[in-house]
Design an enzyme around this catalytic site. Structure first.
Site, PDB file in Angstrom:
ATOM      1  N   CYS A  32       1.660   1.812  12.571  1.00  0.00           N
ATOM      2  CA  CYS A  32       2.840   2.566  12.162  1.00  0.00           C
ATOM      3  C   CYS A  32       3.233   3.589  13.217  1.00  0.00           C
ATOM      4  O   CYS A  32       4.336   4.064  13.250  1.00  0.00           O
ATOM      5  CB  CYS A  32       2.570   3.287  10.846  1.00  0.00           C
ATOM      6  SG  CYS A  32       1.527   2.356   9.740  1.00  0.00           S
ATOM      7  N   SER A  61      -3.522  -3.104  -0.602  1.00  0.00           N
ATOM      8  CA  SER A  61      -2.433  -3.790   0.073  1.00  0.00           C
ATOM      9  C   SER A  61      -2.857  -5.216   0.386  1.00  0.00           C
ATOM     10  O   SER A  61      -3.951  -5.437   0.919  1.00  0.00           O
ATOM     11  CB  SER A  61      -2.062  -3.059   1.365  1.00  0.00           C
ATOM     12  OG  SER A  61      -1.163  -3.849   2.123  1.00  0.00           O
ATOM     13  N   ASN A 113      -7.980   4.061   8.385  1.00  0.00           N
ATOM     14  CA  ASN A 113      -7.471   2.905   9.108  1.00  0.00           C
ATOM     15  C   ASN A 113      -7.523   3.047  10.621  1.00  0.00           C
ATOM     16  O   ASN A 113      -7.401   2.073  11.342  1.00  0.00           O
ATOM     17  CB  ASN A 113      -6.030   2.621   8.670  1.00  0.00           C
ATOM     18  CG  ASN A 113      -5.142   3.835   8.758  1.00  0.00           C
ATOM     19  OD1 ASN A 113      -5.404   4.868   8.132  1.00  0.00           O
ATOM     20  ND2 ASN A 113      -4.085   3.755   9.533  1.00  0.00           N
ATOM     21  N   GLN A 121      -8.003  -0.187   3.313  1.00  0.00           N
ATOM     22  CA  GLN A 121      -8.930  -0.705   4.333  1.00  0.00           C
ATOM     23  C   GLN A 121     -10.341  -0.876   3.770  1.00  0.00           C
ATOM     24  O   GLN A 121     -11.228  -1.373   4.464  1.00  0.00           O
ATOM     25  CB  GLN A 121      -8.990   0.238   5.544  1.00  0.00           C
ATOM     26  CG  GLN A 121      -7.686   0.369   6.311  1.00  0.00           C
ATOM     27  CD  GLN A 121      -7.327  -0.873   7.129  1.00  0.00           C
ATOM     28  OE1 GLN A 121      -8.146  -1.766   7.350  1.00  0.00           O
ATOM     29  NE2 GLN A 121      -6.080  -0.927   7.568  1.00  0.00           N
ATOM     30  N   HIS A 142      -1.657  -7.479   2.600  1.00  0.00           N
ATOM     31  CA  HIS A 142      -1.688  -8.047   3.956  1.00  0.00           C
ATOM     32  C   HIS A 142      -2.872  -7.574   4.791  1.00  0.00           C
ATOM     33  O   HIS A 142      -3.083  -8.064   5.887  1.00  0.00           O
ATOM     34  CB  HIS A 142      -0.349  -7.839   4.671  1.00  0.00           C
ATOM     35  CG  HIS A 142      -0.047  -6.458   5.147  1.00  0.00           C
ATOM     36  ND1 HIS A 142      -0.207  -6.090   6.462  1.00  0.00           N
ATOM     37  CD2 HIS A 142       0.417  -5.359   4.513  1.00  0.00           C
ATOM     38  CE1 HIS A 142       0.175  -4.825   6.616  1.00  0.00           C
ATOM     39  NE2 HIS A 142       0.551  -4.362   5.441  1.00  0.00           N
ATOM     40  N   THR A 165      11.810  -7.125 -11.667  1.00  0.00           N
ATOM     41  CA  THR A 165      11.234  -8.451 -11.938  1.00  0.00           C
ATOM     42  C   THR A 165       9.995  -8.645 -11.069  1.00  0.00           C
ATOM     43  O   THR A 165      10.034  -8.418  -9.865  1.00  0.00           O
ATOM     44  CB  THR A 165      12.280  -9.551 -11.661  1.00  0.00           C
ATOM     45  OG1 THR A 165      13.435  -9.261 -12.457  1.00  0.00           O
ATOM     46  CG2 THR A 165      11.736 -10.922 -12.010  1.00  0.00           C
ATOM     47  N   GLY A 211       0.808  -1.211   0.000  1.00  0.00           N
ATOM     48  CA  GLY A 211       0.000   0.000   0.000  1.00  0.00           C
ATOM     49  C   GLY A 211       0.845   1.266   0.000  1.00  0.00           C
ATOM     50  O   GLY A 211       0.520   2.249  -0.668  1.00  0.00           O
ATOM     51  N   THR A 212       1.938   1.235   0.740  1.00  0.00           N
ATOM     52  CA  THR A 212       2.787   2.429   0.833  1.00  0.00           C
ATOM     53  C   THR A 212       3.353   2.793  -0.537  1.00  0.00           C
ATOM     54  O   THR A 212       3.315   3.963  -0.942  1.00  0.00           O
ATOM     55  CB  THR A 212       3.928   2.175   1.845  1.00  0.00           C
ATOM     56  OG1 THR A 212       3.346   1.921   3.128  1.00  0.00           O
ATOM     57  CG2 THR A 212       4.867   3.368   1.933  1.00  0.00           C
TER      58      THR A 212
HETATM   59  C1  LIG Z   1      -1.737  -0.524   5.963  1.00  0.00           C
HETATM   60  C2  LIG Z   1      -2.141   0.667   5.218  1.00  0.00           C
HETATM   61  C3  LIG Z   1      -1.306   1.242   4.238  1.00  0.00           C
HETATM   62  C4  LIG Z   1       0.085   0.733   3.977  1.00  0.00           C
HETATM   63  O1  LIG Z   1       0.091  -0.498   3.316  1.00  0.00           O
HETATM   64  P1  LIG Z   1       1.428  -1.408   3.390  1.00  0.00           P
HETATM   65  O2  LIG Z   1       1.129  -2.531   2.457  1.00  0.00           O
HETATM   66  O3  LIG Z   1       1.539  -1.842   4.821  1.00  0.00           O
HETATM   67  O4  LIG Z   1       2.558  -0.576   2.940  1.00  0.00           O
HETATM   68  C5  LIG Z   1      -1.761   2.327   3.536  1.00  0.00           C
HETATM   69  N1  LIG Z   1      -2.969   2.836   3.771  1.00  0.00           N
HETATM   70  C6  LIG Z   1      -3.808   2.320   4.687  1.00  0.00           C
HETATM   71  C7  LIG Z   1      -5.150   2.928   4.873  1.00  0.00           C
HETATM   72  C8  LIG Z   1      -3.417   1.225   5.447  1.00  0.00           C
HETATM   73  O5  LIG Z   1      -4.247   0.734   6.363  1.00  0.00           O
END
Ligand SMILES: *Cc1c(COP(=O)(O)O)cnc(C)c1O
Length: 385
Positions: free
Chosen positions: A327, A201, A153, A181, A203, A239, A72-73
């Site tokens: 974070c 994202s 989030n 989210q 995870h 890659t 996500g970042t």
């Molecule tokens: C977790 C999160 C991110 C970051 O995603 P990562 O895959 O952990 O880098 C960005 N935005 C929101 C709203 C999140 O909850």
């Protein structure tokens, strides 16, 4: 009811068994590089193309509108920075984001301010909703990109993204939404909703950490952040992570399949938890009430307590929660989201986020409903209620 109980699904989620199974071949014998022309390469390419197609279908998009990232970042950075850099020459120099964005978006916006961009932040109401009138005055035709997260989030506030995206479109402004989210919790269909860029994202939806993607609508100008090969149409050289692309597509399909049932289940559990806590802690402050809220996040402050001691006490009682976002844990700074809502510092400092998901059972909710008020009473120095 021994626990431990995991109430931190907004920080990360367990990998779905189907995801692990779907990925396994690409962590083993099917190790080819998708750019190779031999059979190993073709096998990897086929899996990557299929994953892109499957994820695109989940988003109502075309396969070439899906770009895989490291999470996500990276997707947030690519959207905000990449689009602004591609548009600044044309006289659109301003970049807009809400005050409650994830740090991945806010820090990207700050970076652009250092590069000569004009940073404009959108205020929110006390319940965390973007003010439509403010949006209209801030999002003018000198703006390159506006970023509004779909689901927050920390407090779960849901924005009316389709409507705001439509307003931006009408001014020729490109619209990005951090939907990390939101995926699996709100209905996303890029064929009907006029967003230009959308971050995901893995995870947060049952795929591994380090897997992510972005929807980039055809025709959206974007400059790559990386330089190197021509993978992913040059938008994301390097890659491709075949296994993670397969895992992300599989997780997205699972999340959509269970969308209705899971949202109903989590809403009922969240409401039960919220009213149980309120019954025994009548002065509990629930953040984000009054606006649309996603079903999986409950953020509460018990006045007279502090988040750090509450989280430690919860952890000792076998309950894993977090303060604000993962974070920010470990920092003494109050959450920028609660500050933006106008929450007083001592209330913000007591905020505990309980986030629900696959591991949240009736028994888990019953346990928190019992333990949380008891810990509040202890923290306030009374005998247990
Ligand atoms: C977790 C999160 C991110 C970051 O995603 P990562 O895959 O952990 O880098 C960005 N935005 C929101 C709203 C999140 O909850």
């Amino acid at each position: 009811m021994a626990g431990p109980f995991y109430f931190d699904h907004a920080a990360t989620t367990p990998i779905r068994p189907e995801v692990g199974e779907a990925m396994a071949p690409f962590l083993g014998a099917a190790f080819g590089n998708p750019s190779s022309t031999h059979r190993w390469g073709r096998e990897a390419r086929a899996a990557l193309d299929a994953a892109r197609e499957r994820l695109a279908t989940c988003l109502g998009a075309r396969a070439d509108e899906v770009c895989f990232t490291s999470g996500g970042t990276e997707a947030d950075n690519l959207a905000v920075i990449g689009t602004w850099r591609a548009l600044r020459k044309g006289g659109r120099n301003a970049v807009v984001a809400t005050t409650i964005e994830h740090k991945a978006v806010l820090a990207a916006v700050h970076q652009l301010a250092k590069e000569g961009g004009e940073e404009r932040l959108l205020e929110v109401t006390p319940s965390g909703q973007v003010r439509a009138e403010h949006f209209d005055t801030v999002v003018r035709d000198d703006v390159a990109i506006v970023s509004v997260m779909w689901v927050n989030n920390e407090i779960g506030a849901v924005q009316d993204v389709p409507r705001l995206a439509g307003k931006a479109k009408a001014r020729g402004v490109f619209f990005h939404t951090d939907a990390v989210q939101a995926f699996g919790k709100v209905a996303i269909d890029t064929a009907r909703q006029p967003v230009d860029l959308l971050s995901l994202s893995g995870h947060k939806i049952g795929a591994p950490k380090g897997a992510g993607a972005m929807f980039i609508r055809r025709g959206t100008p974007i400059e790559s952040l990386f330089h190197g090969g021509s993978q992913d149409r040059g938008r994301r050289p390097g890659t491709e992570n075949v296994a993670f692309a397969v895992g992300l597509a599989t997780a997205a399909e699972c999340a959509l399949r269970e969308h209705d049932a899971e949202c109903a289940r989590l809403t009922a559990l969240r409401d039960r938890l919220e009213s149980a806590i309120r019954a025994r802690v009548p002065d509990i402050v629930v953040h984000g009430v009054g606006g649309m809220r996603a079903p999986h996040i409950l953020n509460v402050s018990a006045p007279g307590t502090d988040a750090e001691s509450m989280l430690m006490a919860l952890d000792l009682a076998g309950i894993a929660a977090s303060g604000g976002s993962a974070c920010q844990s470990g920092s003494v700074e109050p959450s920028h989201v609660l500050v933006a809502l106008g929450v007083p510092a001592e209330i913000a400092g007591a905020a505990v986020r309980l986030s629900l998901g696959a591991l949240t059972t009736d028994a888990a909710v019953a346990r928190v409903a019992e333990v949380f008020p008891t810990l509040v009473a202890k923290a306030r120095g009374f005998a247990a209620v």
